[in-house]
Scaffold this active site. Structure first.
Site, PDB file in Angstrom:
ATOM      1  N   SER A 219       0.785  -1.228   0.000  1.00  0.00           N
ATOM      2  CA  SER A 219       0.000   0.000   0.000  1.00  0.00           C
ATOM      3  C   SER A 219       0.817   1.278   0.000  1.00  0.00           C
ATOM      4  CB  SER A 219      -0.938   0.016   1.204  1.00  0.00           C
ATOM      5  OG  SER A 219      -0.203   0.066   2.418  1.00  0.00           O
ATOM      6  N   HIS A 247      -5.391  -4.592   0.945  1.00  0.00           N
ATOM      7  CA  HIS A 247      -5.527  -3.430   0.074  1.00  0.00           C
ATOM      8  C   HIS A 247      -6.057  -3.810  -1.309  1.00  0.00           C
ATOM      9  CE1 HIS A 247      -3.763  -0.426   2.743  1.00  0.00           C
ATOM     10  NE2 HIS A 247      -2.942  -1.381   3.127  1.00  0.00           N
ATOM     11  N   LYS A 278     -11.484  -1.422   4.810  1.00  0.00           N
ATOM     12  CA  LYS A 278     -10.983  -0.593   3.712  1.00  0.00           C
ATOM     13  C   LYS A 278     -12.032  -0.571   2.602  1.00  0.00           C
ATOM     14  CE  LYS A 278      -6.077  -0.866   4.859  1.00  0.00           C
ATOM     15  NZ  LYS A 278      -6.168  -1.530   6.177  1.00  0.00           N
ATOM     16  N   THR A 308     -13.724 -10.218  22.348  1.00  0.00           N
ATOM     17  CA  THR A 308     -15.142  -9.993  22.081  1.00  0.00           C
ATOM     18  C   THR A 308     -15.352  -9.878  20.580  1.00  0.00           C
ATOM     19  OG1 THR A 308     -15.463  -8.849  24.181  1.00  0.00           O
ATOM     20  CG2 THR A 308     -17.069  -8.407  22.450  1.00  0.00           C
ATOM     21  N   THR A 393       6.353   3.570   9.157  1.00  0.00           N
ATOM     22  CA  THR A 393       5.486   3.036   8.107  1.00  0.00           C
ATOM     23  C   THR A 393       6.258   2.859   6.803  1.00  0.00           C
ATOM     24  OG1 THR A 393       3.635   4.186   9.165  1.00  0.00           O
ATOM     25  CG2 THR A 393       3.288   3.353   6.945  1.00  0.00           C
TER      26      THR A 393
END
Length: 436
Positions: A219, A247, A278, A308, A393
């Site tokens: 991405s 993605h 997304k 949960t 990132t």
């Protein structure tokens, strides 16, 4: 007197012992915790990669329009250019209606884990739809794509004693975390370098269990993995394959099954992992695979067992989105058209767009401070919202702005955005290539 003296000596010994504990035990008085935390944050500021969350509300039915509440009095209209809701399914009337109906039918929460009160008919239906989307026997829902990667990869390696995982070097954080938590041997292969992958596979024990982990669309650069060729190597060296399609699901293939559907290789991939947050526009993650693998992860993965389950309201929304995108390519086609248009406008203007054949439109900056400043100017002066993408990132020195034009971004918006970027590039004395 002797009693008093003995008592005094006993007290002194106790005092010395207690003082020694205070003096030598870490954490009792020697650590200034707040200073440590402040130093960690200061380091981010100094490197230009301190992250600021924007305060906005999207305008229902009018995306990419939103209201920004940061840095001024009251909301200011802005245009969102960096959402991962690629096809705007989070705004789709069918999705919103399904969520509203579920809310009034069953209430808000799921009631617990899937094992204890948190399994609903919505969950069962969505897993069936996702298994069908990828041509697999089964599917399993998780609360996010991060959790699905972490839980599945770490559990698989523990169930396969002696497993070796081969990881593409650009795999994102959740895959890296899952491999690390597996505690198994790992090999990192150069990005999309099949020769290097084969070299690593050939060097290991042919009897050892093997798993090749990679993504379909990366991405940050927008490039695509050669899935079929990876599967060829997996067949040759008796390895399992794990393909992260987060993605790509909803975005590619006749029914939105991702790159593996587009390239007609989904049946060759052992496990396909995807997200529901997304292109499908809501929230959650999943895997699709052979039913035995699904049952193993369902039964052994702590990240699934003790969490949960997704709210049935969310699941109902995703169910509507998946069903819609299986039948409709209108959103995919419009998004691809707009992504191609924006890339051309950037390229023709001489802006440093990183060209690819996917929906990701990265604009290279190469400096974290400049990337943040450009983002700030766009928001404050032009009403354009795009977040800077910094380390970790992306690698240091490759900081960028990442644009994700959707079906509703029109040509006028794109031309205005291009003009704004050119003005800022000039203001900051940044290099622009010779316009085409």
């Amino acid at each position: 007197m002797q009693v008093i003296r003995a008592g005094f000596l006993h007290f002194a010994r106790l005092l010395r012992v207690n003082m020694s504990l205070v003096r030598f035990q870490p954490g009792l008085t020697s650590v200034n915790y707040n200073a440590v935390f402040e130093k960690a944050i200061d380091r981010l500021h100094a490197e230009g990669r301190y992250r600021v969350f924007i305060d906005i509300l999207r305008n229902k039915g009018n995306y990419p329009s939103a209201r920004c509440f940061a840095g001024h009095n009251g909301p200011k209209d802005i245009t969102v250019w960096c959402s991962n809701d690629y096809l705007c399914m989070g705004q789709h009337p069918d999705v919103i209606s399904a969520m509203e109906n579920a809310l009034h039918d069953v209430g808000a929460g799921s009631g617990g884990t899937r094992n204890i009160g948190g399994n609903t008919h919505y969950h069962v239906e969505l897993e069936q739809e996702l298994a069908d989307l990828h041509g697999k026997d089964g599917a399993l829902l998780f609360t996010s794509g991060y959790v699905s990667n972490d839980a599945t990869l770490s559990t698989l390696a523990k169930v396969l004693p002696g497993c070796i995982i081969y990881s593409d070097e650009l795999n994102h954080a959740s895959m890296i975390a899952g491999i690390r938590n597996a505690g198994c041997e790992k090999r990192v292969w150069r990005h999309n370098d099949l020769a290097h992958l084969e070299e690593l596979l050939a060097a290991d024990d042919p009897e050892a269990p093997k798993l090749i982990a990679f993504e379909s669309v990366y991405s940050m650069d927008g490039d695509v993995a050669p899935i079929g060729a990876v599967c060829d190597l997996a067949d040759k060296y008796n390895a399992l394959t794990y393909c992260d399609e987060v993605h790509a699901v909803g975005m590619y293939g006749a029914r939105g099954g991702g790159i593996s559907e587009r390239d007609a290789v989904a049946d060759r991939v052992t496990i396909i992992e995807g997200t529901l947050g997304k292109a499908f526009g809501v929230m959650g993650g999943y895997i699709a695979a052979d039913q035995n693998i699904i049952d193993v992860i369902r039964s052994y993965a702590p990240g699934f067992i003790f969490t949960t389950s997704l709210s049935p309201v969310l699941v109902a929304g995703v169910l509507a989105a998946v069903r819609h995108l299986k039948a409709s390519s209108v959103e995919r086609d419009a998004q691809q058209t707009n992504a191609a248009m924006l890339k051309k406008l950037f390229s023709d203007a001489g802006l440093p767009v990183m060209l690819s054949n996917t929906h990701i439109v990265p604009l290279m900056v190469g400096d974290p401070v400049k990337a943040k400043k450009i983002s700030d100017i766009l928001l404050a002066e032009y009403g354009v919202y795009v977040q800077p993408i910094n380390y970790p990132t992306v690698p240091r020195g490759t900081e960028r702005l990442r644009f994700t034009p959707g079906p509703q971004h029109d040509e006028g918006m794109m031309r205005n955005l291009t003009a704004a970027l050119l003005e800022i590039w000039g203001r900051m004395d940044m290099r622009v290539a010779q316009a085409a």
